[in-house]
Design a protein around this motif. Structure first.
Motif, PDB file in Angstrom:
ATOM      1  N   ARG A 175       0.817  -1.207   0.000  1.00  0.00           N
ATOM      2  CA  ARG A 175       0.000   0.000   0.000  1.00  0.00           C
ATOM      3  C   ARG A 175       0.857   1.266   0.000  1.00  0.00           C
ATOM      4  NH1 ARG A 175      -4.692   2.021  -1.706  1.00  0.00           N
ATOM      5  NH2 ARG A 175      -5.738   3.377  -0.205  1.00  0.00           N
ATOM      6  N   ILE A 176       1.847   1.300   0.880  1.00  0.00           N
ATOM      7  CA  ILE A 176       2.599   2.535   1.076  1.00  0.00           C
ATOM      8  C   ILE A 176       3.805   2.635   0.143  1.00  0.00           C
ATOM      9  CG2 ILE A 176       4.011   3.831   2.723  1.00  0.00           C
ATOM     10  CD1 ILE A 176       2.147   2.974   4.901  1.00  0.00           C
ATOM     11  N   LEU A 177       4.655   1.620   0.147  1.00  0.00           N
ATOM     12  CA  LEU A 177       5.882   1.720  -0.632  1.00  0.00           C
ATOM     13  C   LEU A 177       5.654   1.510  -2.120  1.00  0.00           C
ATOM     14  CD1 LEU A 177       7.015   1.236   2.340  1.00  0.00           C
ATOM     15  CD2 LEU A 177       9.074   0.481   1.179  1.00  0.00           C
ATOM     16  N   GLN A 178       4.690   0.642  -2.457  1.00  0.00           N
ATOM     17  CA  GLN A 178       4.457   0.378  -3.867  1.00  0.00           C
ATOM     18  C   GLN A 178       3.233   1.108  -4.411  1.00  0.00           C
ATOM     19  OE1 GLN A 178       5.551  -4.190  -3.314  1.00  0.00           O
ATOM     20  NE2 GLN A 178       5.638  -3.597  -5.445  1.00  0.00           N
ATOM     21  N   GLY A 179       2.461   1.722  -3.519  1.00  0.00           N
ATOM     22  CA  GLY A 179       1.358   2.569  -3.951  1.00  0.00           C
ATOM     23  C   GLY A 179       0.238   1.854  -4.670  1.00  0.00           C
ATOM     24  N   LEU A 180       0.006   0.580  -4.345  1.00  0.00           N
ATOM     25  CA  LEU A 180      -1.040  -0.183  -5.031  1.00  0.00           C
ATOM     26  C   LEU A 180      -2.419   0.130  -4.457  1.00  0.00           C
ATOM     27  CD1 LEU A 180       0.605  -3.727  -5.370  1.00  0.00           C
ATOM     28  CD2 LEU A 180       0.763  -1.758  -6.919  1.00  0.00           C
ATOM     29  N   SER A 181      -3.430  -0.014  -5.310  1.00  0.00           N
ATOM     30  CA  SER A 181      -4.810   0.137  -4.854  1.00  0.00           C
ATOM     31  C   SER A 181      -5.212  -1.116  -4.082  1.00  0.00           C
ATOM     32  CB  SER A 181      -5.738   0.332  -6.046  1.00  0.00           C
ATOM     33  OG  SER A 181      -5.811  -0.861  -6.814  1.00  0.00           O
ATOM     34  N   PHE A 182      -6.347  -1.047  -3.369  1.00  0.00           N
ATOM     35  CA  PHE A 182      -6.812  -2.222  -2.644  1.00  0.00           C
ATOM     36  C   PHE A 182      -7.135  -3.369  -3.595  1.00  0.00           C
ATOM     37  CE2 PHE A 182      -7.871   0.971   0.709  1.00  0.00           C
ATOM     38  CZ  PHE A 182      -7.042   0.455   1.690  1.00  0.00           C
ATOM     39  N   ASP A 183      -7.687  -3.063  -4.772  1.00  0.00           N
ATOM     40  CA  ASP A 183      -7.983  -4.115  -5.746  1.00  0.00           C
ATOM     41  C   ASP A 183      -6.696  -4.779  -6.232  1.00  0.00           C
ATOM     42  OD1 ASP A 183     -10.700  -3.676  -5.571  1.00  0.00           O
ATOM     43  OD2 ASP A 183     -10.774  -2.348  -7.325  1.00  0.00           O
ATOM     44  N   GLU A 184      -5.658  -3.979  -6.464  1.00  0.00           N
ATOM     45  CA  GLU A 184      -4.383  -4.541  -6.907  1.00  0.00           C
ATOM     46  C   GLU A 184      -3.745  -5.391  -5.812  1.00  0.00           C
ATOM     47  OE1 GLU A 184      -2.817  -1.146 -10.048  1.00  0.00           O
ATOM     48  OE2 GLU A 184      -2.681  -0.758  -7.887  1.00  0.00           O
ATOM     49  N   ILE A 185      -3.846  -4.929  -4.566  1.00  0.00           N
ATOM     50  CA  ILE A 185      -3.311  -5.705  -3.448  1.00  0.00           C
ATOM     51  C   ILE A 185      -4.080  -7.015  -3.298  1.00  0.00           C
ATOM     52  CG2 ILE A 185      -2.935  -5.750  -0.959  1.00  0.00           C
ATOM     53  CD1 ILE A 185      -2.622  -2.697  -1.085  1.00  0.00           C
ATOM     54  N   ALA A 186      -5.396  -6.960  -3.475  1.00  0.00           N
ATOM     55  CA  ALA A 186      -6.231  -8.165  -3.376  1.00  0.00           C
ATOM     56  C   ALA A 186      -5.788  -9.204  -4.391  1.00  0.00           C
ATOM     57  CB  ALA A 186      -7.696  -7.796  -3.578  1.00  0.00           C
ATOM     58  N   GLU A 187      -5.516  -8.749  -5.617  1.00  0.00           N
ATOM     59  CA  GLU A 187      -5.054  -9.673  -6.651  1.00  0.00           C
ATOM     60  C   GLU A 187      -3.687 -10.240  -6.292  1.00  0.00           C
ATOM     61  OE1 GLU A 187      -4.182  -9.731 -11.487  1.00  0.00           O
ATOM     62  OE2 GLU A 187      -4.951  -7.923 -10.505  1.00  0.00           O
ATOM     63  N   ARG A 188      -2.824  -9.385  -5.792  1.00  0.00           N
ATOM     64  CA  ARG A 188      -1.465  -9.820  -5.435  1.00  0.00           C
ATOM     65  C   ARG A 188      -1.486 -10.830  -4.289  1.00  0.00           C
ATOM     66  NH1 ARG A 188       3.466  -6.957  -5.779  1.00  0.00           N
ATOM     67  NH2 ARG A 188       2.504  -5.869  -7.558  1.00  0.00           N
ATOM     68  N   MET A 189      -2.371 -10.623  -3.309  1.00  0.00           N
ATOM     69  CA  MET A 189      -2.395 -11.472  -2.122  1.00  0.00           C
ATOM     70  C   MET A 189      -3.391 -12.623  -2.220  1.00  0.00           C
ATOM     71  SD  MET A 189      -2.014  -8.644   0.977  1.00  0.00           S
ATOM     72  CE  MET A 189      -1.656  -9.929   2.197  1.00  0.00           C
ATOM     73  N   GLY A 190      -4.184 -12.656  -3.299  1.00  0.00           N
ATOM     74  CA  GLY A 190      -5.161 -13.724  -3.447  1.00  0.00           C
ATOM     75  C   GLY A 190      -6.305 -13.627  -2.463  1.00  0.00           C
ATOM     76  N   ARG A 191      -6.715 -12.385  -2.158  1.00  0.00           N
ATOM     77  CA  ARG A 191      -7.828 -12.141  -1.234  1.00  0.00           C
ATOM     78  C   ARG A 191      -8.848 -11.235  -1.911  1.00  0.00           C
ATOM     79  NH1 ARG A 191      -6.165 -12.178   4.645  1.00  0.00           N
ATOM     80  NH2 ARG A 191      -4.119 -13.199   4.754  1.00  0.00           N
ATOM     81  N   SER A 192     -10.014 -11.110  -1.290  1.00  0.00           N
ATOM     82  CA  SER A 192     -10.999 -10.164  -1.796  1.00  0.00           C
ATOM     83  C   SER A 192     -10.584  -8.749  -1.411  1.00  0.00           C
ATOM     84  CB  SER A 192     -12.378 -10.464  -1.217  1.00  0.00           C
ATOM     85  OG  SER A 192     -12.406 -10.172   0.181  1.00  0.00           O
ATOM     86  N   SER A 193     -11.120  -7.765  -2.138  1.00  0.00           N
ATOM     87  CA  SER A 193     -10.803  -6.381  -1.839  1.00  0.00           C
ATOM     88  C   SER A 193     -11.265  -6.008  -0.433  1.00  0.00           C
ATOM     89  CB  SER A 193     -11.455  -5.452  -2.869  1.00  0.00           C
ATOM     90  OG  SER A 193     -11.148  -4.097  -2.606  1.00  0.00           O
ATOM     91  N   GLY A 194     -12.447  -6.503  -0.042  1.00  0.00           N
ATOM     92  CA  GLY A 194     -12.950  -6.217   1.302  1.00  0.00           C
ATOM     93  C   GLY A 194     -12.053  -6.806   2.377  1.00  0.00           C
ATOM     94  N   ALA A 195     -11.556  -8.021   2.139  1.00  0.00           N
ATOM     95  CA  ALA A 195     -10.664  -8.649   3.115  1.00  0.00           C
ATOM     96  C   ALA A 195      -9.360  -7.870   3.237  1.00  0.00           C
ATOM     97  CB  ALA A 195     -10.386 -10.096   2.708  1.00  0.00           C
ATOM     98  N   VAL A 196      -8.877  -7.353   2.119  1.00  0.00           N
ATOM     99  CA  VAL A 196      -7.638  -6.575   2.144  1.00  0.00           C
ATOM    100  C   VAL A 196      -7.842  -5.276   2.910  1.00  0.00           C
ATOM    101  CG1 VAL A 196      -6.080  -5.207   0.698  1.00  0.00           C
ATOM    102  CG2 VAL A 196      -6.595  -7.576   0.086  1.00  0.00           C
ATOM    103  N   ARG A 197      -8.985  -4.630   2.730  1.00  0.00           N
ATOM    104  CA  ARG A 197      -9.254  -3.390   3.465  1.00  0.00           C
ATOM    105  C   ARG A 197      -9.282  -3.645   4.976  1.00  0.00           C
ATOM    106  NH1 ARG A 197     -11.254   0.999   0.529  1.00  0.00           N
ATOM    107  NH2 ARG A 197     -11.510   0.552  -1.699  1.00  0.00           N
ATOM    108  N   MET A 198      -9.880  -4.760   5.389  1.00  0.00           N
ATOM    109  CA  MET A 198      -9.890  -5.106   6.807  1.00  0.00           C
ATOM    110  C   MET A 198      -8.486  -5.414   7.298  1.00  0.00           C
ATOM    111  SD  MET A 198     -12.864  -4.665   7.984  1.00  0.00           S
ATOM    112  CE  MET A 198     -12.536  -5.441   9.581  1.00  0.00           C
ATOM    113  N   LEU A 199      -7.710  -6.126   6.474  1.00  0.00           N
ATOM    114  CA  LEU A 199      -6.333  -6.442   6.835  1.00  0.00           C
ATOM    115  C   LEU A 199      -5.516  -5.161   6.986  1.00  0.00           C
ATOM    116  CD1 LEU A 199      -4.243  -8.763   7.213  1.00  0.00           C
ATOM    117  CD2 LEU A 199      -3.758  -8.548   4.761  1.00  0.00           C
ATOM    118  N   TRP A 200      -5.739  -4.206   6.084  1.00  0.00           N
ATOM    119  CA  TRP A 200      -5.050  -2.912   6.133  1.00  0.00           C
ATOM    120  C   TRP A 200      -5.354  -2.183   7.437  1.00  0.00           C
ATOM    121  CZ3 TRP A 200      -1.549   0.414   4.450  1.00  0.00           C
ATOM    122  CH2 TRP A 200      -1.768   1.792   4.560  1.00  0.00           C
TER     123      TRP A 200
END
Length: 223
Positions: A175-200
């Motif tokens: 999120r911070i160093l690579q500046g990815l969106s939550f959707d991009e992080i979700a794809e990278r981590m194999g999680r849903s966007s909502g799950a990534v937002r909670m993880l964040w």
């Protein structure tokens, strides 16, 4: 040896200058202590370059160890007088070390990873990650000591981040160093966007509870 966390600007400046003087006078122990301050910071930057495709071949710890060994060996080549200058010098060594390690894998007959890493972008990506980190830390004013205080914040951030659980550390890096969106992080981590937002949110809560370094408010609302 764990990098030293410093919370006082004046104290960290004095410690830096004292260690720098001793390191340049041939005191090997002082050189080692000084360079170890930056281990977590370099590891954080290295982590931005080694994604799931590259980690089976190399890991951030190996890359940082090689970087610090090279810095220790060539320390007298450093001509700067400030901590920001030393950080810039170490980032260049990190970049060169990463290039060298990738080339070593190519010469060893490994699958061509130039398709996975744009070699001419490695340096720019590391510098961009360092700039992103600095941008997300709270502003510290425009006093003459502010460059040192900014670097102190970056080092403290890296030291604290190293103690988080891996998934929390990963989502903050993406999120911070690579500046990815939550959707991009979700794809990278194999999680849903909502799950990534909670993880964040959980990652930020754990990070903030660890001490005084706080992400600037804008970091909660990027992208």
């Amino acid at each position: 040896m764990q990098p030293t966390s410093v919370s006082s600007t004046d104290q960290s400046t004095d410690q830096f200058l004292d260690l720098l003087r001793h390191a340049r006078n041939g005191q090997i122990d002082a050189r080692g202590v000084l360079l170890q301050w930056y281990g977590n910071y370099l590891n954080l930057l290295a982590s931005t370059q080694l994604d799931r495709r590259l980690r089976p071949r190399m890991n951030p710890s190996d890359l940082v160890q090689e970087t610090l060994l090279a810095a220790h060996r060539d320390f007298l080549d450093f001509r700067g007088e400030t901590q920001p200058e030393l950080l810039g010098w170490l980032r260049q060594i990190l970049i060169h070390t990463l290039h060298r390690m990738i080339d070593a894998h190519l010469k060893a007959g490994k699958r061509d990873i130039r398709r996975e890493v744009a070699m001419d972008r490695v340096g720019a990506n590391i510098e961009n990650s360092a700039a992103n980190l600095a941008a997300f830390l709270p502003a510290r004013g425009d006093s003459p000591s502010s460059p040192m205080r900014t670097r102190e914040g970056e080092l403290e951030f890296a030291n604290k981040l190293s103690h988080l659980r891996p998934t929390y550390k990963q989502v903050i890096i993406l999120r911070i160093l690579q500046g990815l969106s939550f959707d991009e992080i979700a794809e990278r981590m194999g999680r849903s966007s909502g799950a990534v937002r909670m993880l964040w949110l959980r990652a930020l809560e754990q990070f903030r509870s660890a001490g005084p370094v706080i992400l600037s408010p804008e970091s909660d609302h990027v992208g």
